[in-house]
Design an enzyme around this catalytic site. Structure first.
Site, PDB file in Angstrom:
ATOM      1  N   GLU A  45      13.329  -6.862   7.458  1.00 33.72           N
ATOM      2  CA  GLU A  45      12.644  -6.336   6.275  1.00 33.72           C
ATOM      3  C   GLU A  45      12.733  -4.807   6.339  1.00 33.72           C
ATOM      4  O   GLU A  45      12.307  -4.194   7.317  1.00 33.72           O
ATOM      5  CB  GLU A  45      11.186  -6.808   6.279  1.00 33.72           C
ATOM      6  CG  GLU A  45      10.414  -6.270   5.101  1.00 33.72           C
ATOM      7  CD  GLU A  45       9.382  -7.259   4.566  1.00 33.72           C
ATOM      8  OE1 GLU A  45       9.455  -8.449   4.906  1.00 33.72           O
ATOM      9  OE2 GLU A  45       8.532  -6.816   3.791  1.00 33.72           O
ATOM     10  N   ARG A  46      13.318  -4.236   5.294  1.00 36.09           N
ATOM     11  CA  ARG A  46      13.482  -2.769   5.219  1.00 36.09           C
ATOM     12  C   ARG A  46      14.347  -2.211   6.350  1.00 36.09           C
ATOM     13  O   ARG A  46      14.089  -1.112   6.851  1.00 36.09           O
ATOM     14  CB  ARG A  46      12.131  -2.050   5.215  1.00 36.09           C
ATOM     15  CG  ARG A  46      11.072  -2.669   4.330  1.00 36.09           C
ATOM     16  CD  ARG A  46      11.502  -2.793   2.895  1.00 36.09           C
ATOM     17  NE  ARG A  46      10.488  -3.443   2.079  1.00 36.09           N
ATOM     18  CZ  ARG A  46      10.673  -3.727   0.793  1.00 36.09           C
ATOM     19  NH1 ARG A  46      11.816  -3.455   0.201  1.00 36.09           N
ATOM     20  NH2 ARG A  46       9.716  -4.306   0.098  1.00 36.09           N
ATOM     21  N   LYS A  86      -1.013  -8.766  10.186  1.00 38.04           N
ATOM     22  CA  LYS A  86      -1.135  -8.351   8.792  1.00 38.04           C
ATOM     23  C   LYS A  86      -1.828  -9.514   8.091  1.00 38.04           C
ATOM     24  O   LYS A  86      -1.263 -10.603   7.986  1.00 38.04           O
ATOM     25  CB  LYS A  86       0.252  -8.113   8.191  1.00 38.04           C
ATOM     26  CG  LYS A  86       0.246  -7.836   6.688  1.00 38.04           C
ATOM     27  CD  LYS A  86       1.652  -7.525   6.171  1.00 38.04           C
ATOM     28  CE  LYS A  86       1.650  -7.278   4.673  1.00 38.04           C
ATOM     29  NZ  LYS A  86       3.000  -6.946   4.164  1.00 38.04           N
ATOM     30  N   GLU A 123      -1.022  -8.003   0.694  1.00 36.46           N
ATOM     31  CA  GLU A 123       0.206  -8.320  -0.042  1.00 36.46           C
ATOM     32  C   GLU A 123       0.531  -9.813   0.010  1.00 36.46           C
ATOM     33  O   GLU A 123       1.675 -10.205   0.227  1.00 36.46           O
ATOM     34  CB  GLU A 123       1.386  -7.502   0.506  1.00 36.46           C
ATOM     35  CG  GLU A 123       1.182  -6.006   0.341  1.00 36.46           C
ATOM     36  CD  GLU A 123       2.414  -5.170   0.664  1.00 36.46           C
ATOM     37  OE1 GLU A 123       3.151  -5.562   1.574  1.00 36.46           O
ATOM     38  OE2 GLU A 123       2.608  -4.148  -0.015  1.00 36.46           O
ATOM     39  N   ARG A 157      -4.009  -4.732  11.295  1.00 33.23           N
ATOM     40  CA  ARG A 157      -3.591  -3.691  10.344  1.00 33.23           C
ATOM     41  C   ARG A 157      -4.606  -3.479   9.216  1.00 33.23           C
ATOM     42  O   ARG A 157      -5.210  -4.434   8.731  1.00 33.23           O
ATOM     43  CB  ARG A 157      -2.227  -4.030   9.739  1.00 33.23           C
ATOM     44  CG  ARG A 157      -1.123  -4.012  10.772  1.00 33.23           C
ATOM     45  CD  ARG A 157       0.175  -4.464  10.157  1.00 33.23           C
ATOM     46  NE  ARG A 157       0.983  -3.400   9.626  1.00 33.23           N
ATOM     47  CZ  ARG A 157       1.595  -3.438   8.452  1.00 33.23           C
ATOM     48  NH1 ARG A 157       1.423  -4.460   7.632  1.00 33.23           N
ATOM     49  NH2 ARG A 157       2.371  -2.456   8.060  1.00 33.23           N
ATOM     50  N   ARG A 214      -5.869   2.200  -5.640  1.00 31.90           N
ATOM     51  CA  ARG A 214      -5.344   1.636  -4.398  1.00 31.90           C
ATOM     52  C   ARG A 214      -5.601   2.556  -3.203  1.00 31.90           C
ATOM     53  O   ARG A 214      -5.777   2.109  -2.078  1.00 31.90           O
ATOM     54  CB  ARG A 214      -3.837   1.375  -4.578  1.00 31.90           C
ATOM     55  CG  ARG A 214      -3.168   0.920  -3.319  1.00 31.90           C
ATOM     56  CD  ARG A 214      -1.711   0.588  -3.570  1.00 31.90           C
ATOM     57  NE  ARG A 214      -1.017   0.419  -2.302  1.00 31.90           N
ATOM     58  CZ  ARG A 214       0.284   0.193  -2.192  1.00 31.90           C
ATOM     59  NH1 ARG A 214       1.027   0.090  -3.271  1.00 31.90           N
ATOM     60  NH2 ARG A 214       0.834   0.066  -1.017  1.00 31.90           N
ATOM     61  N   LYS A 256      -1.876   2.951   8.520  1.00 31.89           N
ATOM     62  CA  LYS A 256      -0.689   3.715   8.114  1.00 31.89           C
ATOM     63  C   LYS A 256      -1.062   5.190   7.970  1.00 31.89           C
ATOM     64  O   LYS A 256      -2.214   5.501   7.617  1.00 31.89           O
ATOM     65  CB  LYS A 256      -0.138   3.189   6.790  1.00 31.89           C
ATOM     66  CG  LYS A 256       0.599   1.864   6.937  1.00 31.89           C
ATOM     67  CD  LYS A 256       1.375   1.495   5.678  1.00 31.89           C
ATOM     68  CE  LYS A 256       2.062   0.142   5.876  1.00 31.89           C
ATOM     69  NZ  LYS A 256       2.866  -0.278   4.718  1.00 31.89           N
ATOM     70  N   ASP A 266       1.396   4.152   1.066  1.00 30.92           N
ATOM     71  CA  ASP A 266       2.413   3.327   1.714  1.00 30.92           C
ATOM     72  C   ASP A 266       3.662   4.131   2.087  1.00 30.92           C
ATOM     73  O   ASP A 266       4.679   4.022   1.399  1.00 30.92           O
ATOM     74  CB  ASP A 266       2.788   2.181   0.760  1.00 30.92           C
ATOM     75  CG  ASP A 266       3.567   1.086   1.439  1.00 30.92           C
ATOM     76  OD1 ASP A 266       3.829   1.209   2.643  1.00 30.92           O
ATOM     77  OD2 ASP A 266       3.911   0.094   0.767  1.00 30.92           O
ATOM     78  N   GLU A 271       0.177   4.199  12.282  1.00 28.35           N
ATOM     79  CA  GLU A 271       1.476   3.537  12.100  1.00 28.35           C
ATOM     80  C   GLU A 271       2.359   4.424  11.228  1.00 28.35           C
ATOM     81  O   GLU A 271       1.986   4.769  10.112  1.00 28.35           O
ATOM     82  CB  GLU A 271       1.266   2.170  11.425  1.00 28.35           C
ATOM     83  CG  GLU A 271       2.559   1.428  11.094  1.00 28.35           C
ATOM     84  CD  GLU A 271       2.307   0.056  10.440  1.00 28.35           C
ATOM     85  OE1 GLU A 271       1.373  -0.672  10.853  1.00 28.35           O
ATOM     86  OE2 GLU A 271       3.057  -0.281   9.500  1.00 28.35           O
ATOM     87  N   GLU A 302      12.666   3.386   4.413  1.00 22.18           N
ATOM     88  CA  GLU A 302      12.442   2.616   3.189  1.00 22.18           C
ATOM     89  C   GLU A 302      12.233   3.524   1.978  1.00 22.18           C
ATOM     90  O   GLU A 302      12.729   3.245   0.895  1.00 22.18           O
ATOM     91  CB  GLU A 302      11.222   1.698   3.372  1.00 22.18           C
ATOM     92  CG  GLU A 302      10.850   0.948   2.099  1.00 22.18           C
ATOM     93  CD  GLU A 302       9.655   0.025   2.266  1.00 22.18           C
ATOM     94  OE1 GLU A 302       9.076  -0.025   3.359  1.00 22.18           O
ATOM     95  OE2 GLU A 302       9.318  -0.660   1.276  1.00 22.18           O
ATOM     96  N   TRP A 342       1.951  -2.040  -8.662  1.00 16.14           N
ATOM     97  CA  TRP A 342       3.358  -2.019  -8.250  1.00 16.14           C
ATOM     98  C   TRP A 342       4.229  -1.406  -9.343  1.00 16.14           C
ATOM     99  O   TRP A 342       5.440  -1.543  -9.315  1.00 16.14           O
ATOM    100  CB  TRP A 342       3.843  -3.445  -7.896  1.00 16.14           C
ATOM    101  CG  TRP A 342       3.288  -3.949  -6.592  1.00 16.14           C
ATOM    102  CD1 TRP A 342       2.593  -3.226  -5.672  1.00 16.14           C
ATOM    103  CD2 TRP A 342       3.380  -5.280  -6.050  1.00 16.14           C
ATOM    104  NE1 TRP A 342       2.244  -4.019  -4.596  1.00 16.14           N
ATOM    105  CE2 TRP A 342       2.706  -5.282  -4.796  1.00 16.14           C
ATOM    106  CE3 TRP A 342       3.963  -6.476  -6.499  1.00 16.14           C
ATOM    107  CZ2 TRP A 342       2.601  -6.429  -3.997  1.00 16.14           C
ATOM    108  CZ3 TRP A 342       3.857  -7.611  -5.699  1.00 16.14           C
ATOM    109  CH2 TRP A 342       3.181  -7.583  -4.460  1.00 16.14           C
TER     110      TRP A 342
END
Ligand code: BDP
Length: 701
Positions: free
Chosen positions: A170-171, A290, A294, A327, A339, A363, A368, A390, A396, A545
């Site tokens: 992923e990514r 996690k 999401e 997380r 958000r 994070k 993000d 993190e 990404e 999003w």
């Protein structure tokens, strides 16, 4: 004869082209013969006492390194005895280092007249010291009077791999997963060892091998054996393995009816599973989770909270030396909420409710991994809970494998941010290293940018981001500039002018990217997979999003009002931080549109209006990629031809895409600002519809 010739040709060819595989551990022969001699006088043997497997790794690495750098085989002996002029590796005594926490892994290197002694309380510390000594040689430092003492400021220094069972990442932008799950455990790729060496050379001591969007399969007996095979390779390099867990695993692979963390059967399932893991991997590091994020399931599905979920896992880990990294990356699909505020709102009420084995992983920013974000307001605001930071090493949001962005300034910017929670100087770094609020448990995580590509990271320059993350995880006080220079010398060239030129490109690269991508505090203008620009995006599965949710362009201006007249997210920070960012007149420009909706015609501190300033940034940002190209062209004689050509090609793509970003933004924003592109910039050669079409085509399968 023919065989000899073939061998000669093989050696000659491999010596020339550099495929990047060796990373910063190249160990090429030092060209200066006098320097080689000087080093060789102090490295006539390597003496190791004790049979700790990590000590053996240290001796092997020194021998390999010195063989390459000095062109000589240096013998490894069991005891120095009365010999002098060598390197002595010893596990003994405490290094007189700053801070007690990392003391066990800390090392000291001292050169007395007789020998160079690398000492630590642990084998891992000696290994880190061995790499530090090699670094001295690789970067051309003198060994005279050498006296180095260093201890890690953070206890758990981890890479997080977002790797899946089917080899995808992923990514990931550097090929497939490094882990060949389908071959393991029977076949163990020698590359796993090189991965461990590279990490150990930086002081990284843990790795989460699978995606946070986790598959329950990793907890099956079949996969645990594979994971154990990796752990066996990593162990002699001081690296512990961790797993991301799928919270409903007790249901999915355990046959239970629920995954409720308070259910006794669920607790028992996790306790049994954890015991099974420790039987296979006695030094297993723990779990990364996690949950309720999401779409990933979690304790809230059963009316429980994050602490209930984390504590249940901590209880399962209680008999062992493992931790839970839970997380804080959470946000709900609410069009009217901000958000930015979500993680703080969900986690601060739980402060003090987590088990002592739990660390909450935050994070760096509140949204993000954007190219620039203010620090997350959680830092400092959970005084009774250890927090780790993190970072995202994989690019990404910073141009995948084509854009050259040196990330140390991103990491440093967050770490050096002042939360003011305990007055001036309460930096994020001090929250994370535990010194501010007295946490014993400390950790740092970087989402890895490695993959199966021969050069590990796709873009050879992205190796520097892995390197910089690791060096900062060990010591967050190092400067981005020093790390860059060190990496260049070890990886690309020791030629002083070239080192200076490349350092110059690296130090500007992030700012250049921000200028053409998200200047003045813009964020999240991405299409699809977070590569192409789509600031006009207004429909998505969730309102948060879309791009318009973030930039809020209208006929009046641009930016997200997070002051008291808007979402008031600023209230989550200390008064001193609020004061810095609250006032549109004084808010630093990099954060302006993060916190304010600013009129197009507003005069900024640069003397330009918002619109003119935006255009200036987009245009100079894109133009600066040409500057990067010119600078890079100058270092050609000092760089391996294969690497030079590779980077040259990527810069061509970067330039094309930077102009694409510029055009997309200015043409779109112009429909709101209704103002011309200011002189001396020329208006884009294409129309907004043309750019939109390009992005549309880009997103087709
Ligand atoms: C986002 C990524 C997504 C990750 C998520 C996370 O787009 O792929 O799963 O972060 O960190 O930035 O969980």
């Amino acid at each position: 004869m023919t065989r000899f010739l073939l061998l000669f040709l093989l050696v000659a060819c491999t010596a020339k082209a550099d495929d990047g595989y060796r990373l910063w551990l190249k160990y090429d022969l030092i060209k200066d013969a006098a320097k080689r001699e000087e080093y060789a006088r102090s490295a006539q043997f390597i003496a190791v006492t004790g049979n700790d497997p990590i000590l053996t790794s240290a001796a092997n690495e020194l021998q390999t390194g010195l063989q390459g750098l000095l062109g000589k085989t240096i013998p490894v002996v069991a005891n120095a005895g009365t010999r002098t002029g060598g390197i002595v590796l010893t596990v003994a005594g405490a290094p007189q280092a700053d801070g007690q926490k990392g003391a066990k892994e800390g090392y000291s290197i001292t050169k007395k007249t007789a020998n160079i002694t690398i000492a630590s309380q642990s084998g891992a510390g000696v290994l880190y010291g061995a790499f530090a000594l090699l670094r001295q040689l690789q970067t051309g430092q003198s060994l005279n009077g050498l006296s180095l003492v260093s201890s890690p400021k953070i206890q758990h220094r981890l890479l997080n791999h977002w790797d899946n069972t089917n080899a995808t990442i992923e990514r990931g932008y550097a090929g497939e997963s490094l882990w060949k799950w389908y071959e393991l455990p029977a076949t163990v790729d020698p590359r796993y060892r090189d991965y461990a060496r590279a990490n150990a050379s930086l002081g990284i001591n843990g790795t989460v091998v699978n995606n946070v969007n986790a598959s329950a399969r990793f907890l099956t007996a079949e996969y645990l054996e594979k994971v154990a095979a990796l752990a066996t390779v990593f162990r002699p390099y001081g690296i512990r393995i961790y797993l991301s867990v799928y919270f409903p695993a007790p249901k999915v692979i355990g046959g239970l009816k629920t995954a409720d963390p308070l259910d006794p059967d669920v607790k028992k399932w996790w306790a049994d599973k954890t015991r099974e893991i420790y039987k296979l991997i006695p030094d297993f590091g723990g779990y990364l989770v996690k949950a309720n994020s999401e779409g990933e399931p979690g304790p809230q599905d059963y009316g429980r909270n994050h602490a209930d979920g984390a504590n249940m896992l901590a209880e399962a880990l209680a008999p062992y030396d493992g931790i839970v990294m839970w997380r804080a990356f959470v946000y709900k699909a609410d069009a009217n909420a901000d958000r930015f505020k979500a993680a703080y709102e969900e986690f601060t009420p739980l402060d003090g409710k987590f088990d002592k084995k739990v660390i909450v992983q935050v994070k760096n920013g509140p949204i993000d991994f954007q190219p620039r974000e203010p620090f997350s307001p959680l830092f400092g605001n959970m005084p009774k809970t250890p927090l780790s930071v993190e970072f995202q090493i994989t690019q990404e949001y910073t141009g995948f494998a084509t854009h050259w962005v040196y990330e140390a300034p991103i990491f440093k910017e967050c770490l050096e941010s002042d939360t003011y929670v305990k007055g001036k100087g309460s930096t994020v770094a001090k929250v994370v290293d535990g010194s501010l609020q007295g946490y014993k448990l400390t950790a740092i995580a970087g989402v890895a940018n490695t993959g199966s590509n021969r050069n590990w990271t796709g873009n050879p320059m992205a190796q520097a981001n892995w390197y910089a993350y690791g060096r900062l995880a060990w010591d967050h006080t190092l400067s981005a500039e020093d790390i860059a220079a060190e990496w260049i010398k070890m990886t690309l060239t020791n030629e002083p002018k070239a080192v200076k030129t490349i350092t110059g490109i690296m130090l500007r690269s992030r700012e250049i990217y921000v200028d053409y991508n998200t200047p003045l505090g813009l964020s999240r203008p991405w299409a699809g997979v977070h590569f192409a620009p789509e600031p006009w995006q207004e429909k998505s599965a969730r309102p948060d999003w879309t791009a318009i949710y973030y930039h809020r362009a209208d006929s009046i201006g641009l930016g997200f009002d997070r002051t008291a007249t808007g979402s008031n997210a600023l209230a989550q920070y200390s008064p001193e931080v609020q004061q810095k960012w609250n006032n549109v007149e004084t808010c630093p420009l990099p954060y302006l549109l993060w916190f304010h909706h600013v009129p197009w015609t507003k005069k900024l501190s640069t003397g330009r209006t918002l619109w003119d300033e935006l255009c200036t940034r987009f245009y100079t940002g894109a133009d600066s990629v040409s500057w990067m190209q010119q600078q890079w062209a100058q270092v050609k004689p000092a760089i391996d031809p294969e690497i030079f050509a590779d980077v040259t090609g990527r810069l061509v793509t970067q330039q094309k895409e930077a102009i694409w970003w510029r055009d997309a933004w200015v043409l779109y924003l112009q429909t709101y600002s209704r103002q011309p592109i200011p002189a001396p910039f020329k208006k884009p050669e294409r129309t907004l519809d043309e750019v939109k079409n390009l992005v549309h085509i880009y997103q087709l399968r």
